[in-house]
Design a protein around this motif. Structure first.
Motif, PDB file in Angstrom:
ATOM      1  N   ALA A   1       0.869  -1.118   0.133  1.00  0.00           N
ATOM      2  CA  ALA A   1       0.061   0.186  -0.087  1.00  0.00           C
ATOM      3  C   ALA A   1       0.825   1.059   0.088  1.00  0.00           C
ATOM      4  N   GLN A   2       2.165   1.190  -0.161  1.00  0.00           N
ATOM      5  CA  GLN A   2       3.107   2.362  -0.278  1.00  0.00           C
ATOM      6  C   GLN A   2       2.825   3.017   1.176  1.00  0.00           C
ATOM      7  N   MET A   3       2.849   2.337   2.191  1.00  0.00           N
ATOM      8  CA  MET A   3       2.885   3.191   3.653  1.00  0.00           C
ATOM      9  C   MET A   3       4.052   2.643   4.393  1.00  0.00           C
ATOM     10  N   THR A   4       3.972   2.835   5.495  1.00  0.00           N
ATOM     11  CA  THR A   4       5.024   2.382   6.454  1.00  0.00           C
ATOM     12  C   THR A   4       4.220   1.309   7.550  1.00  0.00           C
TER      13      THR A   4
ATOM     14  N   GLY B   1      -6.478   4.851  15.104  1.00  0.00           N
ATOM     15  CA  GLY B   1      -5.646   6.030  15.464  1.00  0.00           C
ATOM     16  C   GLY B   1      -5.336   6.535  14.319  1.00  0.00           C
ATOM     17  N   GLY B   2      -4.693   7.620  14.305  1.00  0.00           N
ATOM     18  CA  GLY B   2      -4.103   8.544  13.387  1.00  0.00           C
ATOM     19  C   GLY B   2      -5.035   9.312  12.451  1.00  0.00           C
ATOM     20  N   GLY B   3      -6.274   9.262  12.587  1.00  0.00           N
ATOM     21  CA  GLY B   3      -6.983  10.082  11.772  1.00  0.00           C
ATOM     22  C   GLY B   3      -7.654   9.180  10.575  1.00  0.00           C
ATOM     23  N   VAL B   4      -8.632   9.897   9.868  1.00  0.00           N
ATOM     24  CA  VAL B   4      -9.315   8.989   8.900  1.00  0.00           C
ATOM     25  C   VAL B   4      -8.375   9.226   7.698  1.00  0.00           C
ATOM     26  N   PRO B   5      -8.156   7.891   6.922  1.00  0.00           N
ATOM     27  CA  PRO B   5      -7.057   8.460   5.909  1.00  0.00           C
ATOM     28  C   PRO B   5      -7.833   9.087   4.492  1.00  0.00           C
ATOM     29  N   THR B   6      -6.898   9.318   3.844  1.00  0.00           N
ATOM     30  CA  THR B   6      -7.246  10.062   2.544  1.00  0.00           C
ATOM     31  C   THR B   6      -8.163   9.024   1.630  1.00  0.00           C
ATOM     32  N   LEU B   7      -8.928   9.637   0.584  1.00  0.00           N
ATOM     33  CA  LEU B   7      -9.251   8.722  -0.362  1.00  0.00           C
ATOM     34  C   LEU B   7      -8.208   7.811  -1.021  1.00  0.00           C
ATOM     35  N   SER B   8      -7.127   8.586  -1.290  1.00  0.00           N
ATOM     36  CA  SER B   8      -6.025   7.926  -2.075  1.00  0.00           C
ATOM     37  C   SER B   8      -5.123   6.684  -1.149  1.00  0.00           C
ATOM     38  N   VAL B   9      -5.152   6.889   0.046  1.00  0.00           N
ATOM     39  CA  VAL B   9      -4.595   5.832   0.969  1.00  0.00           C
ATOM     40  C   VAL B   9      -5.567   4.722   0.988  1.00  0.00           C
ATOM     41  N   LEU B  10      -6.807   4.947   1.214  1.00  0.00           N
ATOM     42  CA  LEU B  10      -8.068   3.967   0.903  1.00  0.00           C
ATOM     43  C   LEU B  10      -7.891   3.042  -0.063  1.00  0.00           C
ATOM     44  N   ASP B  11      -7.699   3.860  -1.464  1.00  0.00           N
ATOM     45  CA  ASP B  11      -7.567   3.254  -2.561  1.00  0.00           C
ATOM     46  C   ASP B  11      -6.191   2.420  -2.627  1.00  0.00           C
ATOM     47  N   ARG B  12      -5.168   2.885  -2.106  1.00  0.00           N
ATOM     48  CA  ARG B  12      -4.005   2.011  -2.114  1.00  0.00           C
ATOM     49  C   ARG B  12      -4.252   0.837  -1.086  1.00  0.00           C
ATOM     50  N   LEU B  13      -4.880   0.857   0.015  1.00  0.00           N
ATOM     51  CA  LEU B  13      -5.049  -0.062   0.973  1.00  0.00           C
ATOM     52  C   LEU B  13      -6.005  -1.157   0.353  1.00  0.00           C
TER      53      LEU B  13
ATOM     54  N   ARG C   1      -6.548  -1.628  -2.683  1.00  0.00           N
ATOM     55  CA  ARG C   1      -5.850  -2.645  -3.996  1.00  0.00           C
ATOM     56  C   ARG C   1      -4.912  -3.570  -3.174  1.00  0.00           C
ATOM     57  N   ALA C   2      -4.344  -3.142  -2.074  1.00  0.00           N
ATOM     58  CA  ALA C   2      -3.318  -4.204  -1.513  1.00  0.00           C
ATOM     59  C   ALA C   2      -3.888  -5.335  -0.967  1.00  0.00           C
ATOM     60  N   LEU C   3      -5.193  -4.934  -0.245  1.00  0.00           N
ATOM     61  CA  LEU C   3      -6.056  -6.213   0.449  1.00  0.00           C
ATOM     62  C   LEU C   3      -7.102  -6.966  -0.508  1.00  0.00           C
ATOM     63  N   GLY C   4      -7.028  -6.495  -1.733  1.00  0.00           N
ATOM     64  CA  GLY C   4      -7.858  -6.807  -2.853  1.00  0.00           C
ATOM     65  C   GLY C   4      -9.426  -6.881  -2.653  1.00  0.00           C
ATOM     66  N   VAL C   5      -9.773  -5.453  -2.223  1.00  0.00           N
ATOM     67  CA  VAL C   5     -11.123  -5.034  -1.959  1.00  0.00           C
ATOM     68  C   VAL C   5     -11.227  -3.771  -2.195  1.00  0.00           C
ATOM     69  N   ARG C   6     -12.662  -3.472  -2.366  1.00  0.00           N
ATOM     70  CA  ARG C   6     -13.057  -1.933  -2.450  1.00  0.00           C
ATOM     71  C   ARG C   6     -13.594  -1.599  -1.248  1.00  0.00           C
TER      72      ARG C   6
END
Length: 111
Positions: A58-61, A72-84, A86-91
């Motif tokens: 997901a190109q994260m740490t 925690g850490g706040g609600v992720p951006t749509l871009s981060v949700l998209d990468r997650l 894809r990485a998890l094979g879900v929408r």
């Protein structure tokens, strides 16, 4: 329940703060963060994937994945949700304006 907890729970100043729109909004955001973290954790572990592997895909740490799964850490951006996703094979399916009491139910992963 401890005596200290009773004093905090019964504090009229704190009770007044809990009865504000700002407090309710923060609580709603926290519920969404927790629901998202649980959904990501459940899917990641079902796939047998480590946090490190998910982070790489997901190109994260790894610490960012850990914070997200912990709610925690706040609600992720749509871009981060998209990468997650894809990485998890879900929408991700998110209902905007949903009843805060059902936030966990309205945040879904669609495989």
């Amino acid at each position: 329940m401890s005596k200290a907890h009773n004093r905090i729970a019964d504090d009229p100043v704190l009770a007044a703060k809990r009865d504000t729109d700002e407090y309710r909004a923060a609580r709603e955001i926290a519920r969404v963060e927790i629901a998202l973290g649980r959904a990501v954790f459940t899917r990641r572990t079902a796939l047998g994937m480590s946090q490190t592997e998910l982070a790489r895909r997901a190109q994260m740490t790894q610490p960012a994945v850990s914070r997200l799964e912990a709610g925690g850490g706040g609600v992720p951006t749509l871009s981060v949700l998209d990468r997650l996703g894809r990485a998890l094979g879900v929408r991700f399916s998110v209902s905007v304006g949903a009843d805060p009491d059902t936030a966990e139910e309205t945040l879904g992963l669609i495989a």
